[in-house]
Scaffold this active site. Structure first.
Site, PDB file in Angstrom:
ATOM      1  N   HIS A 105       0.879  -1.174   0.000  1.00 37.32           N
ATOM      2  CA  HIS A 105       0.000   0.000   0.000  1.00 37.32           C
ATOM      3  C   HIS A 105       0.908   1.213   0.000  1.00 37.32           C
ATOM      4  O   HIS A 105       1.622   1.467   0.968  1.00 37.32           O
ATOM      5  CB  HIS A 105      -0.911   0.016   1.237  1.00 37.32           C
TER       6      HIS A 105
ATOM      7  N   GLU B 179       1.788   3.986   2.778  1.00 36.57           N
ATOM      8  CA  GLU B 179       2.329   3.561   4.080  1.00 36.57           C
ATOM      9  C   GLU B 179       3.849   3.685   4.064  1.00 36.57           C
ATOM     10  O   GLU B 179       4.589   2.691   4.132  1.00 36.57           O
ATOM     11  CB  GLU B 179       1.828   2.134   4.369  1.00 36.57           C
TER      12      GLU B 179
ATOM     13  N   ARG C 239      -3.364   4.674  -2.131  1.00 36.35           N
ATOM     14  CA  ARG C 239      -3.185   3.359  -1.512  1.00 36.35           C
ATOM     15  C   ARG C 239      -2.992   2.232  -2.530  1.00 36.35           C
ATOM     16  O   ARG C 239      -2.194   1.317  -2.318  1.00 36.35           O
ATOM     17  CB  ARG C 239      -4.429   3.081  -0.661  1.00 36.35           C
TER      18      ARG C 239
ATOM     19  N   HIS D 290       2.633  -3.540   6.681  1.00 37.94           N
ATOM     20  CA  HIS D 290       1.740  -2.402   6.411  1.00 37.94           C
ATOM     21  C   HIS D 290       1.844  -1.381   7.527  1.00 37.94           C
ATOM     22  O   HIS D 290       2.554  -1.573   8.506  1.00 37.94           O
ATOM     23  CB  HIS D 290       0.284  -2.902   6.381  1.00 37.94           C
TER      24      HIS D 290
ATOM     25  N   GLU E  70       1.173  -4.200  11.175  1.00 35.95           N
ATOM     26  CA  GLU E  70       0.765  -2.823  10.937  1.00 35.95           C
ATOM     27  C   GLU E  70       1.657  -1.994  11.853  1.00 35.95           C
ATOM     28  O   GLU E  70       1.557  -2.096  13.071  1.00 35.95           O
ATOM     29  CB  GLU E  70      -0.714  -2.591  11.300  1.00 35.95           C
TER      30      GLU E  70
END
Lengths: 199, 420
Positions: B180, B183, B238, B307, B381
């Site tokens: 993505h 990020e 994204r 991510h 994440e």
């Protein structure tokens, strides 16, 4: 039914509670941010806070109800930093105008920090009013902000912010008119969701 | 193009205060003798305020001229009515100057940093990261090589760094960052990790033992088209940049495009959605390339897809609430990993399966890799939890990478020590 603190329903509800509390108690020099479920953090000082979030189900959306108690007093008295900020803005020759806070690299010029904190507080009103069990909003960026000169002693800013909804991953532009006064706090007088810009 | 960049760099230096909004640079082609005379006439016209970057002299040589915005109409009319061919080299001079200024600022920062440790504490462009990868390979030729696993939609190469001490058909670990594109902390962490692996081999006993029996494959920019777009147009982009036929909206969510639970919960069939799963599984070059690589390799023991944001470490499933068969082991390992992470800078992570920890999500990377037999399939994440979100300040790159490293090592060591 007990919610698992590590599961998302608890965390989303906590986000709503934190939004409501920050709208009521936040300002240019104070941001309340969720540190952990069952805690709210006041810029470096951890403060215990208990909140109850009631989502109203049904076809008509209405803002979730938040009932909260905070351990100790957060205080609404304007501090020196608030007064300094107030005087600085009041004495600007030209009305304040700025874009992209933070910028692409996450940089916030120091003199823009209070503007950003104010945006957090005001955004939190919008977040609180528009949250459901299926949203988790954060302020992604201030796209632009312009000061609106007033005759009274309030400061007024017209913000366009970008909200990030973690659940849908959408970036939502939102316009808001924000009033602030060291003694009277933050007020969002007008706000509207803006259309997404397609490339 | 390089010449233009040099030109504009000079412009920045000389005219840093003047504004050139709407000014264009036209390249005029002089293929007739009388054109040269006409162009000299044009140059003399004071009202137009043309800025010739060359002298109209030799026949056949192109001539570049900056035309102020207010003179564009008359100049273009003049050229067209006299059949003098021209092309627009620069659409908006000010825009280019602004971009160049920013690039130069970044370049100055890079130049000032003689030590590579400073390199890791900035966000970089695609070109900078690709150049740095070549540098890393050149520095560590016995350990690191670069392979290309495919091409993006816009034909950018998809590069993977291979860390290997030699034997082929080693069990392997796959790590990807930047799938993505917005990020940015992930690509930056990927660069740091690549450097860490290359420099710690032979020094850190556990990593050395790991590389002596396993290969590591690291794709730092898994979505280069999206990444380039976050630099040039939209910092919060994204998805991929593939065109969706019949729609004005561009791009597919590369983390909903995998063939496990495709099209199910937590994904959208609307091309305008940030979670658009695409017309079919692996429709995207970027996801298909990774899938083909993993299938072709045949011996991948762990997949870690990185991510941001929200500070969680997750294992399958996202497409169903049903527990994965290895749930207990994956959960225990996740707990160890987040504890190792927290020990570095105190950063708190949650952990669990994707479905309950963040949201139901069908078509994700790790659900597919798990279902084809890669037991240790995890997704991170990274920082933060919403304060800066995607716009994490560069000052947090190194601390984030430093804390993620031991968590990653826990997973890799476990895969090393538990062959299946």
């Amino acid at each position: 039914m007990e919610l698992q603190p590590s599961h998302y329903p608890a965390r989303r509800a906590a986000g709503v509670a934190s939004a409501c509390i920050n709208y009521r108690r936040g300002g240019p020099n104070r941001v309340l941010a969720l540190s952990n479920v069952r805690r709210a953090q006041l810029q470096g000082h951890a403060v215990n806070c208990t909140a109850e979030v009631l989502y109203h189900l049904g076809s008509q959306h209405s803002a979730p109800e938040v009932h909260f108690t905070v351990e100790g007093e957060l205080g609404k008295n304007p501090d020196e930093a608030d007064n300094k900020f107030y005087s600085r803005i009041k004495s600007l020759q030209e009305p304040l105008v700025a874009q992209n806070i933070p910028d692409s690299f996450g940089i916030v010029p120091p003199e823009m920090e209070p503007i950003r904190h104010l945006a957090f507080s005001a955004c939190d009103y919008i977040i609180w009013q528009n949250s459901t069990e299926n949203t988790w909003y954060n302020l992604a960026q201030i796209r632009d902000v312009r000061q609106v000169r007033r005759n009274d002693d309030y400061l007024e800013f017209d913000y366009t912010v970008l909200l990030h909804d973690f659940v849908s991953q959408e970036i939502i532009p939102w316009q808001m008119q924000v009033l602030w006064h060291p003694q009277h706090g933050v007020k969002v007088t007008q706000n509207s969701r803006q259309p997404k810009q397609e490339d | 193009m390089r010449g233009l960049l040099v030109f504009s760099a000079l412009l920045v230096a000389a005219f840093s205060q003047k504004r050139f909004v709407g000014d264009q640079v036209l390249r005029v082609l002089t293929d007739k003798e009388e054109h040269i005379a006409l162009l000299r006439e044009l140059e003399e016209s004071e009202d137009l305020q043309l800025d010739y970057w060359d002298v109209p002299s030799k026949l056949g040589l192109p001539l570049d001229v900056r035309v102020p915005s207010q003179s564009l109409q008359p100049v273009k009319t003049f050229l067209e009515s006299n059949s003098i061919p021209y092309t627009t080299m620069i659409e908006d001079v000010q825009k280019l100057l602004d971009e160049e200024k920013r690039a130069m600022r970044r370049a100055r920062k890079l130049k000032r940093s003689c030590s590579w440790s400073e390199f890791f504490s900035f966000y970089h462009t695609l070109d900078e990261i690709y150049s740095w990868m070549d540098y890393l390979v050149a520095r560590h030729p016995n350990l690191v090589s670069k392979i290309q696993i495919g091409e993006s939609y816009e034909k950018r190469p998809l590069y993977v760094l291979k860390f290997s001490t030699g034997k082929s058909r080693y069990r392997a670990i796959w790590i990807d960052t930047g799938i993505h594109s917005r990020e940015w902390i992930t690509q930056a962490t990927g660069v740091w990790i690549a450097n860490k692996i290359a420099t710690e081999y032979g020094k850190n006993a556990s990593l050395t033992a790991l590389l002596d029996c396993m290969d590591i494959f690291l794709e730092i920019v898994a979505n280069p088209d999206g990444f380039a777009y976050t630099h040039s147009r939209d910092r919060l982009w994204r998805k991929t940049r593939s065109i969706n036929p019949g729609s004005l909206c561009v791009g597919v969510d590369p983390n909903r495009n995998w063939g496990a639970g495709f099209g199910g919960l937590g994904a959208s069939s609307n091309p305008c959605s940030q979670m658009y799963h695409g017309p079919r599984p692996f429709s995207e070059n970027e996801t298909r390339a990774i899938a083909n690589f993993i299938l072709g390799h045949g011996n991948v023991a762990a997949v870690i897809s990185i991510h941001s944001y929200s500070q969680v470490l997750m294992y399958p499933y996202g497409y169903t609430s049903q527990p994965a068969p290895d749930r207990q082991e994956l959960d225990a390992l996740a707990k160890e990993a987040v504890e190792a992470l927290a020990a570095v800078h105190g950063t708190r992570y949650k952990y669990g399966n994707v479905f309950s920890t963040i949201y139901p999500a069908g078509g994700t990377t790790i659900d597919w890799t798990y279902d084809i037999g890669v037991k240790y399939s995890y997704t991170f994440e990274l920082r933060d939890t919403g304060c800066y979100g995607f716009l994490l300040p560069a000052s947090q790159i190194i601390p984030t990478a430093e804390e993620t490293w031991p968590a990653l090592m826990k997973i890799m060591e476990h895969a090393r020590d538990h062959p299946y």
